[in-house]
Design a protein around this motif. Sequence first.
Motif, PDB file in Angstrom:
ATOM      1  N   SER A 186      35.669 -21.408  10.547  1.00  0.00           N
ATOM      2  CA  SER A 186      35.317 -20.827  11.846  1.00  0.00           C
ATOM      3  C   SER A 186      33.810 -20.672  11.954  1.00  0.00           C
ATOM      4  CB  SER A 186      36.001 -19.464  12.033  1.00  0.00           C
ATOM      5  OG  SER A 186      37.401 -19.612  12.140  1.00  0.00           O
ATOM      6  N   GLY A 187      33.191 -20.241  10.878  1.00  0.00           N
ATOM      7  CA  GLY A 187      31.737 -20.083  10.854  1.00  0.00           C
ATOM      8  C   GLY A 187      31.021 -21.398  11.107  1.00  0.00           C
ATOM      9  N   GLN A 188      31.566 -22.486  10.548  1.00  0.00           N
ATOM     10  CA  GLN A 188      30.969 -23.808  10.751  1.00  0.00           C
ATOM     11  C   GLN A 188      31.054 -24.221  12.216  1.00  0.00           C
ATOM     12  OE1 GLN A 188      33.263 -26.175   8.032  1.00  0.00           O
ATOM     13  NE2 GLN A 188      32.079 -25.568   6.228  1.00  0.00           N
ATOM     14  N   VAL A 189      32.189 -23.959  12.841  1.00  0.00           N
ATOM     15  CA  VAL A 189      32.373 -24.326  14.245  1.00  0.00           C
ATOM     16  C   VAL A 189      31.454 -23.485  15.135  1.00  0.00           C
ATOM     17  CG1 VAL A 189      34.003 -24.358  16.174  1.00  0.00           C
ATOM     18  CG2 VAL A 189      34.721 -25.168  13.928  1.00  0.00           C
ATOM     19  N   LEU A 190      31.315 -22.207  14.835  1.00  0.00           N
ATOM     20  CA  LEU A 190      30.438 -21.342  15.630  1.00  0.00           C
ATOM     21  C   LEU A 190      28.983 -21.773  15.519  1.00  0.00           C
ATOM     22  CD1 LEU A 190      32.004 -17.819  14.946  1.00  0.00           C
ATOM     23  CD2 LEU A 190      32.278 -19.262  16.964  1.00  0.00           C
ATOM     24  N   ARG A 191      28.588 -22.225  14.336  1.00  0.00           N
ATOM     25  CA  ARG A 191      27.223 -22.748  14.176  1.00  0.00           C
ATOM     26  C   ARG A 191      27.039 -24.014  15.018  1.00  0.00           C
ATOM     27  NH1 ARG A 191      27.844 -21.065   8.834  1.00  0.00           N
ATOM     28  NH2 ARG A 191      28.493 -23.141   8.128  1.00  0.00           N
ATOM     29  N   LEU A 192      28.090 -24.818  15.093  1.00  0.00           N
ATOM     30  CA  LEU A 192      28.043 -26.031  15.895  1.00  0.00           C
ATOM     31  C   LEU A 192      27.904 -25.693  17.379  1.00  0.00           C
ATOM     32  CD1 LEU A 192      28.156 -29.064  15.975  1.00  0.00           C
ATOM     33  CD2 LEU A 192      30.654 -28.953  15.827  1.00  0.00           C
ATOM     34  N   VAL A 193      28.589 -24.646  17.822  1.00  0.00           N
ATOM     35  CA  VAL A 193      28.480 -24.193  19.214  1.00  0.00           C
ATOM     36  C   VAL A 193      27.033 -23.788  19.517  1.00  0.00           C
ATOM     37  CG1 VAL A 193      29.161 -22.385  20.850  1.00  0.00           C
ATOM     38  CG2 VAL A 193      30.893 -23.465  19.403  1.00  0.00           C
ATOM     39  N   LYS A 194      26.419 -23.054  18.598  1.00  0.00           N
ATOM     40  CA  LYS A 194      25.014 -22.649  18.778  1.00  0.00           C
ATOM     41  C   LYS A 194      24.091 -23.865  18.803  1.00  0.00           C
ATOM     42  CE  LYS A 194      25.736 -18.244  16.343  1.00  0.00           C
ATOM     43  NZ  LYS A 194      25.423 -17.475  15.107  1.00  0.00           N
ATOM     44  N   ASP A 195      24.391 -24.858  17.973  1.00  0.00           N
ATOM     45  CA  ASP A 195      23.573 -26.070  17.943  1.00  0.00           C
ATOM     46  C   ASP A 195      23.650 -26.816  19.276  1.00  0.00           C
ATOM     47  OD1 ASP A 195      22.769 -25.588  15.355  1.00  0.00           O
ATOM     48  OD2 ASP A 195      24.266 -26.906  14.437  1.00  0.00           O
ATOM     49  N   LEU A 196      24.861 -26.870  19.854  1.00  0.00           N
ATOM     50  CA  LEU A 196      25.018 -27.537  21.147  1.00  0.00           C
ATOM     51  C   LEU A 196      24.176 -26.832  22.201  1.00  0.00           C
ATOM     52  CD1 LEU A 196      28.889 -28.185  21.273  1.00  0.00           C
ATOM     53  CD2 LEU A 196      27.089 -29.758  20.571  1.00  0.00           C
ATOM     54  N   ARG A 197      24.195 -25.505  22.185  1.00  0.00           N
ATOM     55  CA  ARG A 197      23.391 -24.724  23.129  1.00  0.00           C
ATOM     56  C   ARG A 197      21.901 -24.992  22.915  1.00  0.00           C
ATOM     57  NH1 ARG A 197      23.903 -18.533  22.227  1.00  0.00           N
ATOM     58  NH2 ARG A 197      22.971 -19.185  20.266  1.00  0.00           N
ATOM     59  N   ASP A 198      21.480 -25.005  21.654  1.00  0.00           N
ATOM     60  CA  ASP A 198      20.062 -25.202  21.345  1.00  0.00           C
ATOM     61  C   ASP A 198      19.574 -26.585  21.763  1.00  0.00           C
ATOM     62  OD1 ASP A 198      20.080 -22.660  20.325  1.00  0.00           O
ATOM     63  OD2 ASP A 198      20.179 -23.287  18.219  1.00  0.00           O
ATOM     64  N   GLN A 199      20.495 -27.544  21.850  1.00  0.00           N
ATOM     65  CA  GLN A 199      20.128 -28.891  22.281  1.00  0.00           C
ATOM     66  C   GLN A 199      20.127 -29.038  23.797  1.00  0.00           C
ATOM     67  OE1 GLN A 199      22.346 -31.943  20.178  1.00  0.00           O
ATOM     68  NE2 GLN A 199      22.233 -30.782  18.283  1.00  0.00           N
ATOM     69  N   GLY A 200      20.409 -27.925  24.494  1.00  0.00           N
ATOM     70  CA  GLY A 200      20.317 -27.931  25.947  1.00  0.00           C
ATOM     71  C   GLY A 200      21.611 -28.190  26.686  1.00  0.00           C
ATOM     72  N   LEU A 201      22.715 -28.295  25.959  1.00  0.00           N
ATOM     73  CA  LEU A 201      24.005 -28.482  26.629  1.00  0.00           C
ATOM     74  C   LEU A 201      24.519 -27.142  27.163  1.00  0.00           C
ATOM     75  CD1 LEU A 201      25.841 -30.910  24.195  1.00  0.00           C
ATOM     76  CD2 LEU A 201      25.243 -31.404  26.554  1.00  0.00           C
ATOM     77  N   ALA A 202      25.292 -27.207  28.210  1.00  0.00           N
ATOM     78  CA  ALA A 202      26.011 -26.031  28.698  1.00  0.00           C
ATOM     79  C   ALA A 202      27.366 -26.011  27.999  1.00  0.00           C
ATOM     80  CB  ALA A 202      26.199 -26.107  30.215  1.00  0.00           C
ATOM     81  N   VAL A 203      27.736 -24.874  27.430  1.00  0.00           N
ATOM     82  CA  VAL A 203      28.981 -24.764  26.677  1.00  0.00           C
ATOM     83  C   VAL A 203      29.860 -23.680  27.301  1.00  0.00           C
ATOM     84  CG1 VAL A 203      30.033 -24.324  24.426  1.00  0.00           C
ATOM     85  CG2 VAL A 203      27.792 -25.435  24.548  1.00  0.00           C
ATOM     86  N   ILE A 204      31.107 -24.048  27.571  1.00  0.00           N
ATOM     87  CA  ILE A 204      32.101 -23.057  28.010  1.00  0.00           C
ATOM     88  C   ILE A 204      33.087 -22.874  26.865  1.00  0.00           C
ATOM     89  CG2 ILE A 204      33.920 -22.509  29.674  1.00  0.00           C
ATOM     90  CD1 ILE A 204      32.487 -24.207  31.721  1.00  0.00           C
ATOM     91  N   LEU A 205      33.170 -21.652  26.373  1.00  0.00           N
ATOM     92  CA  LEU A 205      34.006 -21.336  25.217  1.00  0.00           C
ATOM     93  C   LEU A 205      35.161 -20.435  25.635  1.00  0.00           C
ATOM     94  CD1 LEU A 205      34.442 -21.151  22.065  1.00  0.00           C
ATOM     95  CD2 LEU A 205      32.973 -19.127  22.136  1.00  0.00           C
ATOM     96  N   ILE A 206      36.391 -20.931  25.471  1.00  0.00           N
ATOM     97  CA  ILE A 206      37.577 -20.112  25.743  1.00  0.00           C
ATOM     98  C   ILE A 206      38.072 -19.583  24.406  1.00  0.00           C
ATOM     99  CG2 ILE A 206      39.914 -20.063  26.696  1.00  0.00           C
ATOM    100  CD1 ILE A 206      37.603 -22.899  27.604  1.00  0.00           C
ATOM    101  N   SER A 207      38.209 -18.283  24.293  1.00  0.00           N
ATOM    102  CA  SER A 207      38.614 -17.715  23.006  1.00  0.00           C
ATOM    103  C   SER A 207      39.259 -16.344  23.175  1.00  0.00           C
ATOM    104  CB  SER A 207      37.389 -17.596  22.090  1.00  0.00           C
ATOM    105  OG  SER A 207      37.754 -17.060  20.836  1.00  0.00           O
ATOM    106  N   HIS A 208      40.207 -16.055  22.257  1.00  0.00           N
ATOM    107  CA  HIS A 208      40.804 -14.723  22.157  1.00  0.00           C
ATOM    108  C   HIS A 208      40.072 -13.879  21.115  1.00  0.00           C
ATOM    109  CE1 HIS A 208      44.421 -16.474  24.181  1.00  0.00           C
ATOM    110  NE2 HIS A 208      44.526 -15.239  24.634  1.00  0.00           N
ATOM    111  N   ASN A 209      39.214 -14.516  20.323  1.00  0.00           N
ATOM    112  CA  ASN A 209      38.568 -13.834  19.208  1.00  0.00           C
ATOM    113  C   ASN A 209      37.286 -13.162  19.684  1.00  0.00           C
ATOM    114  OD1 ASN A 209      36.946 -13.380  16.779  1.00  0.00           O
ATOM    115  ND2 ASN A 209      38.533 -14.552  15.720  1.00  0.00           N
ATOM    116  N   MET A 210      37.339 -11.854  19.878  1.00  0.00           N
ATOM    117  CA  MET A 210      36.202 -11.120  20.434  1.00  0.00           C
ATOM    118  C   MET A 210      34.959 -11.163  19.536  1.00  0.00           C
ATOM    119  SD  MET A 210      36.841 -10.065  23.443  1.00  0.00           S
ATOM    120  CE  MET A 210      37.891 -11.468  23.733  1.00  0.00           C
ATOM    121  N   PRO A 211      35.091 -11.010  18.214  1.00  0.00           N
ATOM    122  CA  PRO A 211      33.883 -11.125  17.379  1.00  0.00           C
ATOM    123  C   PRO A 211      33.209 -12.481  17.513  1.00  0.00           C
ATOM    124  CG  PRO A 211      35.626 -10.039  16.155  1.00  0.00           C
ATOM    125  CD  PRO A 211      36.250 -10.535  17.423  1.00  0.00           C
TER     126      PRO A 211
END
Length: 257
Positions: A186-211
Amino acid sequence: MSAPVLEARGLVKLFGRVVGLDDVSLTVRAGEVLAVIGDNGAGKSTLIKCLSGAMVPDRGTILVDGEQVHFKRPQDARDAGIETVYQTLAVAPALDIASNLFLAREIRRKGPLGSVLRMLDTREMRRQAEEHVKRLGITTLQNIGQAVETLSGGQRQAVAVARAAAFGGKVVILDEPTAALGVRESGQVLRLVKDLRDQGLAVILISHNMPHVFEVADRVHIQRLGGCAGVVTPASHSMEDAVAIMTGAKTLTASAE
């Protein structure tokens, strides 16, 4: 503040007498992670399906870069630069990583070998796949020729996200990307989400996991009973506040649009 890359205005979707979406609006900008949360039946999936072309809203408007669009099928959304990674991933386990990245976008060999015999340019696809993976900073995928069925859950998620990021161009929608993963993956995927944002992409994340939501989201869109109960930020509201708004125990008076 920059203009939205993707915007929805007053989306309505009815299923007979059941209201799937009730006048829902949403905006997401380049270089931003917008989380969408809500209880079961809140309209999250319906909203995402409308934004990704899998479903056509009964009323409302969708805009990409300020231009109104009409998605009748998922390919229309992909052509507009919107890629979606669903919870089921939709990867081909028997194929290697490179072949999965180019699934339905295969590169054919030049000349008669490609045009007549329809032979694939495997070497070029692997070369480009390595570039995509390297640019995204994905270190968990070392061998681009490895079969996906031999990968872990987190690595498979990385393949699906890499494919979306490589061809999405503007917006990547992630549907519960950490739902079936352990803490490390999960930590690896979350880092990937941050990387996508840092590269200028818009990211929509659907999740039940509040943390997870509060770790990576810039804004949080809260769905309740088919409508939008408000938009908050991790800086302005706590996880407890978000859950209270989501369940109706608390009402939001101002949003963070």
